[in-house]
Design an enzyme around this catalytic site. Structure first.
Site, PDB file in Angstrom:
ATOM      1  N   ASP A 197       0.797  -1.246   0.000  1.00 64.74           N
ATOM      2  CA  ASP A 197       0.000   0.000   0.000  1.00 64.74           C
ATOM      3  C   ASP A 197       0.821   1.285   0.000  1.00 64.74           C
ATOM      4  OD1 ASP A 197      -1.923  -1.951   0.231  1.00 64.74           O
ATOM      5  OD2 ASP A 197      -2.839  -1.195   2.066  1.00 64.74           O
ATOM      6  N   LYS A 219      -6.944  -5.002  -2.799  1.00 71.86           N
ATOM      7  CA  LYS A 219      -7.726  -5.519  -1.676  1.00 71.86           C
ATOM      8  C   LYS A 219      -8.797  -4.529  -1.259  1.00 71.86           C
ATOM      9  CE  LYS A 219      -3.810  -4.495   1.161  1.00 71.86           C
ATOM     10  NZ  LYS A 219      -4.530  -3.403   1.808  1.00 71.86           N
ATOM     11  N   CYS A 278      -2.129  -2.588   7.725  1.00 69.82           N
ATOM     12  CA  CYS A 278      -1.993  -3.582   6.656  1.00 69.82           C
ATOM     13  C   CYS A 278      -0.663  -4.324   6.693  1.00 69.82           C
ATOM     14  CB  CYS A 278      -2.219  -2.918   5.305  1.00 69.82           C
ATOM     15  SG  CYS A 278      -3.954  -2.439   5.084  1.00 69.82           S
TER      16      CYS A 278
HETATM   17  C1  VGL Z   1      -4.777   0.711   5.694  1.00 70.14           C
HETATM   18  C2  VGL Z   1      -6.235   1.766   7.100  1.00 70.14           C
HETATM   19  C3  VGL Z   1      -7.280   1.490   6.267  1.00 70.14           C
HETATM   20  C4  VGL Z   1      -3.367   0.306   5.381  1.00 70.14           C
HETATM   21  C5  VGL Z   1      -5.813   0.412   4.827  1.00 70.14           C
HETATM   22  O1  VGL Z   1      -3.006   0.164   4.211  1.00 70.14           O
HETATM   23  O2  VGL Z   1      -2.587   0.129   6.340  1.00 70.14           O
HETATM   24  N1  VGL Z   1      -4.991   1.381   6.821  1.00 70.14           N
HETATM   25  N2  VGL Z   1      -7.050   0.811   5.127  1.00 70.14           N
END
Ligand code: VGL
Ligand code: ZN
Length: 203
Positions: free
Chosen positions: A19, A105, A153
């Site tokens: 991410d 995702k 994540c």
């Molecule tokens: C994430 C919060 C909400 C991440 C993803 O990538 O860590 N954090 N969605």
């Protein structure tokens, strides 16, 4: 100077780049993780070392619909971020992107915290992203995790990798926490180590 680790990459190792998207890694992003931009050179150095050693590289992308119980405005936890098709969902322009799979995702409105699985926040139903099978098909035995965010994540990806039987390392120099509650980042490290992962470097 860009930090590098001494993780030994090889053909049986996969580097998971979690991410590294504008909403998390750009100060203007919808869910900016403090210092998220600062770790990109370190992540790029890992990508180049991994690629040179013939390791597998996989990117993940948080990828939400406009309306999802993942978002606070729809009853969930988080500010709006990484909506499919928006700038915030794109991988950060400074990230080195080699020819490698990108696992999306949360596309169906689920919480997609782990690169390995998604979970419906209302029913609790879990589903696989297919990553485990992909890695097994390639003979991967070791997983190295970096990216954002350390206490969300990256944590859930690392816990799943360890639970699935991979020898798992998380790169603390190449991740940063949201710290929604102070101390979440450190608690995440403790949980990952508790689950059998190796935490390498200093965050
Ligand atoms: C994430 C919060 C909400 C991440 C993803 O990538 O860590 N954090 N969605
Ligand atoms: Zn999300």
């Amino acid at each position: 100077m860009t930090e590098t680790t001494n993780v030994p990459y090889d053909e049986r190792t996969a580097l998971l780049v979690v991410d590294v998207q504008n909403d998390f890694a750009d100060p203007e992003g919808g869910l900016y993780v403090s210092g998220g931009d600062k770790i990109i050179p370190t992540i790029n150095a890992e990508i180049s070392r991994a690629a040179a050693a013939g390791a597998t590289i996989v990117y993940t992308q948080d990828h939400h619909p406009e309306v999802t119980p993942h978002f606070a405005k729809d009853g969930g936890t988080w500010p709006v971020h990484c909506v499919a098709g928006t700038w915030g969902a794109e991988l950060h322009p400074d990230l080195t992107v080699v020819d490698a799979p990108v696992v999306k995702k949360g596309t169906g409105g689920e919480d997609g915290y782990s690169a390995f699985s998604v979970r419906d926040p209302e029913s609790g139903d879990e589903d696989s992203t297919g990553l485990d099978q992909m890695l097994r098909d390639q003979g991967i035995e070791r997983v190295v995790v970096c990216g954002l965010a350390q206490d969300v994540c990256v944590k859930d990806t690392t816990l799943d990798a360890s639970r699935l039987g991979y020898e798992t390392t998380v790169l603390l120099e190449a991740t940063r926490p949201v710290d929604l509650e102070p101390g979440d980042g450190q608690r995440a490290v403790d949980a990952m180590v508790e689950a059998g992962a190796q935490a390498m470097g200093k965050g």
